[in-house]
Design an enzyme around this catalytic site. Sequence first.
Site, PDB file in Angstrom:
ATOM      1  N   LYS A  70      77.509 -17.991  52.110  1.00  0.00           N
ATOM      2  CA  LYS A  70      76.942 -19.242  52.988  1.00  0.00           C
ATOM      3  C   LYS A  70      75.693 -19.494  51.755  1.00  0.00           C
ATOM      4  CE  LYS A  70      74.348 -20.426  57.093  1.00  0.00           C
ATOM      5  NZ  LYS A  70      73.594 -19.949  58.078  1.00  0.00           N
ATOM      6  N   HIS A 220      45.446 -18.967  46.187  1.00  0.00           N
ATOM      7  CA  HIS A 220      46.701 -18.530  47.055  1.00  0.00           C
ATOM      8  C   HIS A 220      47.685 -18.305  45.996  1.00  0.00           C
ATOM      9  CE1 HIS A 220      49.133 -17.612  50.563  1.00  0.00           C
ATOM     10  NE2 HIS A 220      49.438 -18.872  50.609  1.00  0.00           N
ATOM     11  N   LYS A 253      35.391 -16.007  38.898  1.00  0.00           N
ATOM     12  CA  LYS A 253      36.444 -15.375  39.549  1.00  0.00           C
ATOM     13  C   LYS A 253      37.703 -14.676  38.704  1.00  0.00           C
ATOM     14  CE  LYS A 253      36.222 -15.688  44.684  1.00  0.00           C
ATOM     15  NZ  LYS A 253      36.584 -16.152  46.063  1.00  0.00           N
ATOM     16  N   HIS A 259      41.438  -9.492  47.914  1.00  0.00           N
ATOM     17  CA  HIS A 259      42.415  -9.883  48.844  1.00  0.00           C
ATOM     18  C   HIS A 259      41.637 -10.317  50.153  1.00  0.00           C
ATOM     19  CE1 HIS A 259      45.975 -10.239  51.462  1.00  0.00           C
ATOM     20  NE2 HIS A 259      46.442 -10.366  50.330  1.00  0.00           N
ATOM     21  N   ARG A 268      51.763  -3.954  47.449  1.00  0.00           N
ATOM     22  CA  ARG A 268      52.933  -4.496  46.628  1.00  0.00           C
ATOM     23  C   ARG A 268      52.621  -4.343  45.082  1.00  0.00           C
ATOM     24  NH1 ARG A 268      51.896 -10.187  49.229  1.00  0.00           N
ATOM     25  NH2 ARG A 268      50.024  -9.544  48.728  1.00  0.00           N
ATOM     26  N   ASP A 310      49.788 -10.876  42.827  1.00  0.00           N
ATOM     27  CA  ASP A 310      49.888 -11.529  41.812  1.00  0.00           C
ATOM     28  C   ASP A 310      49.648 -11.362  40.199  1.00  0.00           C
ATOM     29  OD1 ASP A 310      50.748 -13.863  43.124  1.00  0.00           O
ATOM     30  OD2 ASP A 310      48.982 -14.398  43.951  1.00  0.00           O
TER      31      ASP A 310
HETATM   32  N1  COA Z   1      36.983 -11.781  41.033  1.00  0.00           N
HETATM   33  C1  COA Z   1      35.482 -11.606  41.163  1.00  0.00           C
HETATM   34  N2  COA Z   1      35.020 -11.385  42.187  1.00  0.00           N
HETATM   35  C2  COA Z   1      35.621 -11.678  43.373  1.00  0.00           C
HETATM   36  C3  COA Z   1      36.962 -11.707  43.446  1.00  0.00           C
HETATM   37  C4  COA Z   1      37.656 -11.862  42.133  1.00  0.00           C
HETATM   38  N3  COA Z   1      39.005 -12.148  42.099  1.00  0.00           N
HETATM   39  N4  COA Z   1      37.572 -11.685  44.654  1.00  0.00           N
HETATM   40  C5  COA Z   1      36.399 -11.510  45.256  1.00  0.00           C
HETATM   41  N5  COA Z   1      35.381 -11.362  44.651  1.00  0.00           N
HETATM   42  C6  COA Z   1      34.030 -11.296  45.129  1.00  0.00           C
HETATM   43  C7  COA Z   1      33.382 -12.541  45.575  1.00  0.00           C
HETATM   44  O1  COA Z   1      32.868 -13.219  44.655  1.00  0.00           O
HETATM   45  C8  COA Z   1      32.431 -12.144  46.674  1.00  0.00           C
HETATM   46  O2  COA Z   1      31.343 -11.657  46.184  1.00  0.00           O
HETATM   47  P1  COA Z   1      29.868 -11.808  46.843  1.00  0.00           P
HETATM   48  O3  COA Z   1      29.817 -11.300  48.140  1.00  0.00           O
HETATM   49  O4  COA Z   1      28.825 -11.394  45.798  1.00  0.00           O
HETATM   50  O5  COA Z   1      29.799 -13.450  46.950  1.00  0.00           O
HETATM   51  C9  COA Z   1      33.111 -10.839  47.194  1.00  0.00           C
HETATM   52  O6  COA Z   1      33.962 -10.298  46.317  1.00  0.00           O
HETATM   53  C10 COA Z   1      34.098 -11.287  48.606  1.00  0.00           C
HETATM   54  O7  COA Z   1      35.040 -12.128  48.020  1.00  0.00           O
HETATM   55  P2  COA Z   1      35.336 -13.616  48.824  1.00  0.00           P
HETATM   56  O8  COA Z   1      35.943 -14.513  47.949  1.00  0.00           O
HETATM   57  O9  COA Z   1      34.470 -13.683  49.882  1.00  0.00           O
HETATM   58  O10 COA Z   1      36.687 -12.912  49.534  1.00  0.00           O
HETATM   59  P3  COA Z   1      37.736 -13.799  50.303  1.00  0.00           P
HETATM   60  O11 COA Z   1      38.320 -12.722  51.369  1.00  0.00           O
HETATM   61  O12 COA Z   1      37.211 -14.824  50.960  1.00  0.00           O
HETATM   62  O13 COA Z   1      38.603 -14.070  49.383  1.00  0.00           O
HETATM   63  C11 COA Z   1      40.593 -14.249  47.819  1.00  0.00           C
HETATM   64  C12 COA Z   1      39.873 -13.696  48.948  1.00  0.00           C
HETATM   65  C13 COA Z   1      41.788 -13.438  47.553  1.00  0.00           C
HETATM   66  C14 COA Z   1      40.528 -15.566  47.813  1.00  0.00           C
HETATM   67  C15 COA Z   1      39.406 -13.804  46.475  1.00  0.00           C
HETATM   68  O14 COA Z   1      39.334 -12.279  46.488  1.00  0.00           O
HETATM   69  C16 COA Z   1      39.849 -14.355  45.244  1.00  0.00           C
HETATM   70  O15 COA Z   1      39.520 -15.569  45.044  1.00  0.00           O
HETATM   71  N6  COA Z   1      40.635 -13.656  44.591  1.00  0.00           N
HETATM   72  C17 COA Z   1      41.225 -14.692  43.187  1.00  0.00           C
HETATM   73  C18 COA Z   1      42.377 -15.243  43.537  1.00  0.00           C
HETATM   74  C19 COA Z   1      43.760 -14.364  44.084  1.00  0.00           C
HETATM   75  O16 COA Z   1      44.096 -13.635  43.082  1.00  0.00           O
HETATM   76  N7  COA Z   1      44.404 -14.973  44.879  1.00  0.00           N
HETATM   77  C20 COA Z   1      45.420 -14.381  45.271  1.00  0.00           C
HETATM   78  C21 COA Z   1      45.502 -13.463  46.531  1.00  0.00           C
HETATM   79  S1  COA Z   1      46.799 -12.647  46.969  1.00  0.00           S
END
Ligand code: COA
Length: 374
Positions: A70, A220, A253, A259, A268, A310
């Site tokens: 399919k 994301h 970042k 995460h 993963r 990722d």
């Molecule tokens: N690089 C550097 N610092 C990071 C980080 C990264 N990739 N991810 C988190 N941090 C730090 C933040 O600056 C924050 O520090 P602070 O408390 O001193 O301000 C702390 O860790 C918490 O992060 P936060 O962004 O509040 O976590 P969240 O739950 O809101 O966001 C993500 C989660 C995934 C959006 C975030 O980790 C990120 O932006 N990662 C990079 C993008 C990515 O890989 N996305 C794919 C996800 S599967």
Amino acid sequence: MTKKLEGAGLRGQVAGQTALSTVGKEGKGLTYRGYAIETLTEKSSFEEVAYLLLYGKLPNQDEFVHYKQKLKQFRKLPNDLKLVLAKIPKSTHPMDVLRTGCSMLGNLEPEGDFKNQNDTADRILSVLPSIMTYWYRSSHFGEDIETLTDHDTIGGHFLSLLTNSEPSDEQIKALDTSLICYAEHGFNASTFTARTCASTLSDMHSCITAAIGTLRGPLHGGANEAAMEMIEQFSSRDDANVGIKVMLENKEKIMGFGHAVYSNEDPRNKIVKAWSERLSKTAKNPIIYEISEEIEKVMKEEKNLFANTDFYMASAYNFLGIPTPIFTPLFVIGRTSGWAANVMEQRADNRIIRPSEEYVGPDSAEWIDIKDRV
Ligand code: COA
């Protein structure tokens, strides 16, 4: 500045029920309908996982043969969709191509009532790889390709059309594993978007189109592409070691780390990392794997942050010869199975999604006539 709302980003709030996956649950880890991601990536194929998500159980042998047949038949592109794709410029981001392609398909094959929602889901899942590769070959090489192929798997189908050559079994299995890893992941931003759209009783094409737009951003799905661009800036382990520390000092970042749900590891990551290492052995540029390892080490030491799925997906896809802007579209192809399953789950027990808000604007505002405004 207004004080940040407790629970901003809906973090930690339960916004609905699902039987599709557990994400980082104590003692369960990542599971799709109860099956551990480690088992699924070891023993099954992406098509089997898609069936599991979309039909609620693993297929038996007959069902699986029929399902693969399919999906194969659904690979053909309507001529009017080809005409639209051929007009999209080469400089367009492939995620925008997928968004347009999915939306156009909704014009040509509207869902109507939801009686055939499984067929609609299968059609979208199967035709997205054709949309991507048709546009790529048309815009980059001026070719008008046939998108029906004999490949049994979406991975083989995609790689053969993208590269215009026959992929090895190892390459197909690597891509297949990545699609399984991307297939489903709870109420992440794009899935929640799909469910919100579905909760208004909108059609499947609109739900998936909205989800594609949400996945596009670098926080994301776009993280795999952004991670590759960062990794490629470095020429050696030492270079990466120094460069990442400078980025951290500048409060940048680092894409592919951290995460919103997992706090210690992304389950993963070890699966994808193992594939990246394996593919690096025969790759032209194995240094990319070494640089990735160094970045992972520095992130652990400096920030106690772990790689998410990722991060090593970037080097794995690079070793497969996939152009960087096409990384996130592969995430779309995998996640479409999860998005569509979530749409159906939402429809089965629906209430329109409509959260409340905390108002932080002025108490009351005095009207000023337009000629008196500054
Ligand atoms: N690089 C550097 N610092 C990071 C980080 C990264 N990739 N991810 C988190 N941090 C730090 C933040 O600056 C924050 O520090 P602070 O408390 O001193 O301000 C702390 O860790 C918490 O992060 P936060 O962004 O509040 O976590 P969240 O739950 O809101 O966001 C993500 C989660 C995934 C959006 C975030 O980790 C990120 O932006 N990662 C990079 C993008 C990515 O890989 N996305 C794919 C996800 S599967």
